[in-house]
Design a protein around this motif. Structure first.
Motif, PDB file in Angstrom:
ATOM      1  N   GLN A   1       0.710  -1.345   0.087  1.00 34.47           N
ATOM      2  CA  GLN A   1       0.059   0.115  -0.059  1.00 34.47           C
ATOM      3  C   GLN A   1       0.927   1.412   0.152  1.00 34.47           C
ATOM      4  O   GLN A   1       0.413   2.103  -0.394  1.00 34.47           O
ATOM      5  N   THR A   2       2.099   1.305   0.469  1.00 30.92           N
ATOM      6  CA  THR A   2       2.971   2.312   0.582  1.00 30.92           C
ATOM      7  C   THR A   2       4.311   1.812   0.026  1.00 30.92           C
ATOM      8  O   THR A   2       5.132   2.459   0.301  1.00 30.92           O
ATOM      9  N   ARG A   3       3.977   1.039  -1.132  1.00 25.36           N
ATOM     10  CA  ARG A   3       5.424   0.604  -1.793  1.00 25.36           C
ATOM     11  C   ARG A   3       6.523   0.199  -1.052  1.00 25.36           C
ATOM     12  O   ARG A   3       7.745   0.379  -1.364  1.00 25.36           O
ATOM     13  N   PHE A   4       5.979  -0.478   0.289  1.00 27.12           N
ATOM     14  CA  PHE A   4       7.123  -1.123   1.349  1.00 27.12           C
ATOM     15  C   PHE A   4       8.120   0.090   1.771  1.00 27.12           C
ATOM     16  O   PHE A   4       9.099  -0.148   2.376  1.00 27.12           O
ATOM     17  N   GLN A   5       7.513   1.260   1.915  1.00 33.12           N
ATOM     18  CA  GLN A   5       8.200   2.304   2.539  1.00 33.12           C
ATOM     19  C   GLN A   5       7.361   3.109   3.467  1.00 33.12           C
ATOM     20  O   GLN A   5       6.029   3.253   3.328  1.00 33.12           O
ATOM     21  N   PRO A   6       8.126   3.496   4.746  1.00 34.27           N
ATOM     22  CA  PRO A   6       7.111   4.395   5.703  1.00 34.27           C
ATOM     23  C   PRO A   6       6.816   5.762   4.889  1.00 34.27           C
ATOM     24  O   PRO A   6       7.484   6.160   4.142  1.00 34.27           O
ATOM     25  N   THR A   7       5.998   6.278   5.707  1.00 34.72           N
ATOM     26  CA  THR A   7       5.480   7.700   5.217  1.00 34.72           C
ATOM     27  C   THR A   7       5.702   8.525   6.419  1.00 34.72           C
ATOM     28  O   THR A   7       5.887   8.365   7.612  1.00 34.72           O
ATOM     29  N   ALA A   8       5.829  10.036   6.082  1.00 39.82           N
ATOM     30  CA  ALA A   8       5.796  11.302   7.136  1.00 39.82           C
ATOM     31  C   ALA A   8       5.010  11.032   8.100  1.00 39.82           C
ATOM     32  O   ALA A   8       5.220  10.970   9.292  1.00 39.82           O
ATOM     33  N   ALA A   9       3.610  10.376   7.754  1.00 39.30           N
ATOM     34  CA  ALA A   9       2.548  10.239   8.751  1.00 39.30           C
ATOM     35  C   ALA A   9       2.972   9.130   9.654  1.00 39.30           C
ATOM     36  O   ALA A   9       2.493   9.303  10.847  1.00 39.30           O
ATOM     37  N   MET A  10       3.360   8.249   9.179  1.00 40.91           N
ATOM     38  CA  MET A  10       3.718   6.927  10.008  1.00 40.91           C
ATOM     39  C   MET A  10       4.734   7.364  10.988  1.00 40.91           C
ATOM     40  O   MET A  10       4.613   6.953  11.952  1.00 40.91           O
ATOM     41  N   LEU A  11       5.690   8.295  10.474  1.00 41.32           N
ATOM     42  CA  LEU A  11       6.881   8.450  11.688  1.00 41.32           C
ATOM     43  C   LEU A  11       6.184   9.304  12.689  1.00 41.32           C
ATOM     44  O   LEU A  11       6.262   9.291  13.862  1.00 41.32           O
ATOM     45  N   ALA A  12       5.245  10.509  12.255  1.00 41.13           N
ATOM     46  CA  ALA A  12       4.802  11.153  13.165  1.00 41.13           C
ATOM     47  C   ALA A  12       3.798  10.315  14.115  1.00 41.13           C
ATOM     48  O   ALA A  12       3.757  10.683  15.404  1.00 41.13           O
ATOM     49  N   ALA A  13       2.969   9.469  13.708  1.00 42.64           N
ATOM     50  CA  ALA A  13       2.139   8.874  14.568  1.00 42.64           C
ATOM     51  C   ALA A  13       2.882   7.758  15.546  1.00 42.64           C
ATOM     52  O   ALA A  13       2.250   7.690  16.572  1.00 42.64           O
ATOM     53  N   ALA A  14       3.910   7.408  14.868  1.00 40.37           N
ATOM     54  CA  ALA A  14       4.739   6.213  15.970  1.00 40.37           C
ATOM     55  C   ALA A  14       5.661   6.864  16.670  1.00 40.37           C
ATOM     56  O   ALA A  14       6.258   6.336  17.686  1.00 40.37           O
ATOM     57  N   TRP A  15       5.946   8.140  16.579  1.00 43.04           N
ATOM     58  CA  TRP A  15       7.136   8.869  17.478  1.00 43.04           C
ATOM     59  C   TRP A  15       6.558   8.723  18.989  1.00 43.04           C
ATOM     60  O   TRP A  15       5.546   9.166  19.262  1.00 43.04           O
ATOM     61  N   GLN A  16       7.644   8.468  19.728  1.00 41.93           N
ATOM     62  CA  GLN A  16       7.563   8.374  21.273  1.00 41.93           C
ATOM     63  C   GLN A  16       8.538   9.095  21.847  1.00 41.93           C
ATOM     64  O   GLN A  16       9.614   9.837  21.184  1.00 41.93           O
ATOM     65  N   ALA A  17       8.475   9.354  23.221  1.00 43.94           N
ATOM     66  CA  ALA A  17       9.173  10.232  24.044  1.00 43.94           C
ATOM     67  C   ALA A  17      10.648   9.859  23.914  1.00 43.94           C
ATOM     68  O   ALA A  17      11.706  10.824  24.014  1.00 43.94           O
ATOM     69  N   ASP A  18      11.058   8.366  23.636  1.00 38.82           N
ATOM     70  CA  ASP A  18      12.387   8.161  23.566  1.00 38.82           C
ATOM     71  C   ASP A  18      12.860   7.928  22.166  1.00 38.82           C
ATOM     72  O   ASP A  18      13.988   7.202  21.972  1.00 38.82           O
ATOM     73  N   THR A  19      12.344   8.259  21.089  1.00 41.98           N
ATOM     74  CA  THR A  19      12.456   8.163  19.687  1.00 41.98           C
ATOM     75  C   THR A  19      13.718   9.220  19.558  1.00 41.98           C
ATOM     76  O   THR A  19      13.346  10.422  19.636  1.00 41.98           O
ATOM     77  N   ALA A  20      14.753   8.543  18.985  1.00 45.39           N
ATOM     78  CA  ALA A  20      15.882   9.559  18.751  1.00 45.39           C
ATOM     79  C   ALA A  20      15.864  10.011  17.366  1.00 45.39           C
ATOM     80  O   ALA A  20      16.483  10.890  16.793  1.00 45.39           O
ATOM     81  N   GLY A  21      15.374   9.320  16.342  1.00 45.46           N
ATOM     82  CA  GLY A  21      15.170   9.559  14.987  1.00 45.46           C
ATOM     83  C   GLY A  21      14.538   8.493  14.153  1.00 45.46           C
ATOM     84  O   GLY A  21      13.978   7.286  14.692  1.00 45.46           O
ATOM     85  N   ALA A  22      14.731   8.537  12.759  1.00 46.53           N
ATOM     86  CA  ALA A  22      14.410   7.481  11.826  1.00 46.53           C
ATOM     87  C   ALA A  22      15.235   7.294  10.923  1.00 46.53           C
ATOM     88  O   ALA A  22      15.849   8.101  10.457  1.00 46.53           O
ATOM     89  N   MET A  23      15.288   5.870  10.255  1.00 43.38           N
ATOM     90  CA  MET A  23      15.840   5.788   9.321  1.00 43.38           C
ATOM     91  C   MET A  23      15.259   4.991   8.115  1.00 43.38           C
ATOM     92  O   MET A  23      14.275   4.352   8.359  1.00 43.38           O
ATOM     93  N   VAL A  24      15.646   5.484   6.819  1.00 47.14           N
ATOM     94  CA  VAL A  24      14.673   5.204   5.708  1.00 47.14           C
ATOM     95  C   VAL A  24      15.955   5.028   4.488  1.00 47.14           C
ATOM     96  O   VAL A  24      16.924   5.273   4.633  1.00 47.14           O
ATOM     97  N   ALA A  25      15.364   4.048   3.568  1.00 44.56           N
ATOM     98  CA  ALA A  25      16.499   3.790   2.594  1.00 44.56           C
ATOM     99  C   ALA A  25      15.628   4.042   1.214  1.00 44.56           C
ATOM    100  O   ALA A  25      14.665   3.711   0.801  1.00 44.56           O
ATOM    101  N   THR A  26      16.423   4.677   0.068  1.00 43.62           N
ATOM    102  CA  THR A  26      15.835   4.866  -1.053  1.00 43.62           C
ATOM    103  C   THR A  26      16.946   5.094  -2.357  1.00 43.62           C
ATOM    104  O   THR A  26      17.928   5.817  -1.971  1.00 43.62           O
ATOM    105  N   PRO A  27      16.984   4.061  -3.049  1.00 42.96           N
ATOM    106  CA  PRO A  27      16.290   2.788  -3.288  1.00 42.96           C
ATOM    107  C   PRO A  27      16.427   1.939  -2.026  1.00 42.96           C
ATOM    108  O   PRO A  27      17.385   1.959  -1.113  1.00 42.96           O
ATOM    109  N   GLY A  28      15.291   1.256  -1.780  1.00 43.88           N
ATOM    110  CA  GLY A  28      15.488   0.254  -0.457  1.00 43.88           C
ATOM    111  C   GLY A  28      15.948  -1.172  -0.663  1.00 43.88           C
ATOM    112  O   GLY A  28      15.665  -1.728  -2.075  1.00 43.88           O
ATOM    113  N   ASN A  29      16.301  -1.774   0.225  1.00 39.37           N
ATOM    114  CA  ASN A  29      16.883  -3.190   0.101  1.00 39.37           C
ATOM    115  C   ASN A  29      15.857  -3.912   1.233  1.00 39.37           C
ATOM    116  O   ASN A  29      15.747  -3.364   2.458  1.00 39.37           O
ATOM    117  N   PRO A  30      14.901  -4.818   0.967  1.00 41.49           N
ATOM    118  CA  PRO A  30      14.993  -5.947  -0.323  1.00 41.49           C
ATOM    119  C   PRO A  30      13.886  -5.446  -1.293  1.00 41.49           C
ATOM    120  O   PRO A  30      13.913  -6.195  -2.250  1.00 41.49           O
TER     121      PRO A  30
END
Length: 384
Positions: free
Chosen positions: A146-175
């Motif tokens: 549904q998201t081409r096997f990639q996270p979205t900015a909205a997903m990062l915002a919704a999942a962010w917690q008090a102890d979250t230091a950041g996010a890792m993404v890959a483009t192009p991605g493996n696998p």
């Protein structure tokens, strides 16, 4: 004596068991078609090899600055300017012993023990393990077609917690071989920035794209970390050379870490890599990119005939992430069966995470079209 508890979070590559068995079969005379290994089958371009030979002949075998030799950092910066229209101060570039060392350095800059890092599932497995080794916690975001096997900015915002230091993404991605748009990367950077977190973008397959431009997240944000490598586009896997681009304010601490983590990148490899950006080298890697695209297109047409489904057409790297749920519920067992009965090596989805891993496997199109056709024929015979 006992091992450090952090090692419990570091899982082995499942594909290594398949690769070991493949080598046993080859030693016994079997012909194995290797579509499991994430490594280009092309040799390093001759221009790079010759530059490496010259470096050795000239005695370029001693320690270099921890940040990498200035001419190479300047050449990388010039490549960003000519290929992407992005102007990077060479001071912000640190050459590293492969992208893996770059990832470890980058994560060490912003992840404290007990903090979490957002990342997709499926993803390159070492991403999880590097975070765990640092005492952090991989914070997994299950993603699918549904998201081409990639996270979205909205997903990062919704999942962010008090102890979250950041996010890792890959483009192009493996696998999965899918890319992120600049607009999505910009939105992700905004999410991380607003929460005082870091966005780390893995671009090691940059340049290997099909039907979409080869872009860099540095075009839309300069307060992020970008990882790149000479391994994939320039076919220098064994030379162990990558680079990291860090924000201006982070250059000094990044250099301190580099000095302590690995002292310096391999000197001969650095001098060899100066030839990567020569016009003749770039022309050759472009020809090879076109070959990879033809291989991708061949498999996209052939694999559905096996009952496999490729739910998202990959637009980068050299992988297809195939849904094989029509023929198995356990892709790891299926990959082992395929190897034993057909001599075709494949990578199971469980190497890249847990989300629906049993229904997926990765095909690396790192063999010529004749070998790919032979692999498909063998797989078709297995299906009966």
């Amino acid at each position: 004596m006992k091992l450090a508890s952090r090692l419990g979070a570091v899982a082995p590559f499942h594909v290594m068991a398949i690769l070991e068995r493949a080598r046993q079969l080859e030693a016994n005379g079997r012909d194995v078609i290797h579509l499991e290994v994430g490594e280009p089958d092309f040799a390093t371009p001759p221009t790079i090899i010759e530059a490496g030979r010259r470096a050795l002949a000239e005695g370029q075998v001693f320690y270099t600055p921890a940040q990498g030799i200035a001419p190479l950092r300047e050449a990388i910066a010039a490549h960003y300017a000519t290929a992407h229209g992005v102007h990077i101060d060479p001071r912000r570039i640190l050459v590293t012993p492969g992208a893996s060392a770059g990832l470890m350095l980058a994560l060490s800059l912003f992840v404290d023990a007990g903090q979490s890092v957002l990342m997709a599932d499926p993803t390159y497995p070492c991403n999880r393990h590097f975070v765990s080794v640092l005492g952090g916690r991989p914070q997994i975001l299950p993603v699918g077609p549904q998201t081409r096997f990639q996270p979205t900015a909205a997903m990062l915002a919704a999942a962010w917690q008090a102890d979250t230091a950041g996010a890792m993404v890959a483009t192009p991605g493996n696998p999965t071989g899918t890319t992120l748009s600049l607009s999505e990367l910009s939105a992700m950077a905004k999410v991380c920035r607003s929460r005082d977190g870091m966005l780390l973008v893995d671009e090691i397959y940059q340049g290997l794209t099909y039907g979409v431009p080869a872009e860099t997240a540095l075009a839309v944000a300069d307060d992020i970390i970008v990882i790149n490598s000479f391994s994939k586009l320039f076919q220098m896997t064994g030379w162990r050379l990558g680079w990291v681009v860090v924000p201006e304010a982070w250059v000094e601490p990044a250099l301190r870490l580099a000095q302590n983590l690995f002292l310096c990148p391999p000197a001969p490899a650095q001098h060899a890599a100066l030839a990567a950006f020569l016009p003749e080298t770039l022309a050759l890697v472009e020809t090879r990119r076109q070959i990879l695209q033809r291989r991708r297109d061949f498999l996209l047409e052939a694999l559905p005939g096996l009952g496999w489904h490729v739910p998202v057409v990959p637009d980068g790297a050299f992988y297809l992430y195939a849904d094989v749920s029509a023929v198995t519920t356990d892709s790891f067992a299926y990959c082992r069966q395929v190897l034993e009965e057909t001599g075709v090596g494949l990578t199971p989805g469980c190497d890249f995470g847990q989300h629906e891993a049993g229904r997926y496997l990765r095909v690396a199109y790192t063999a010529d079209e004749a070998r790919l056709a032979e692999a498909v024929a063998r797989l078709r015979a297995l299906q009966g």
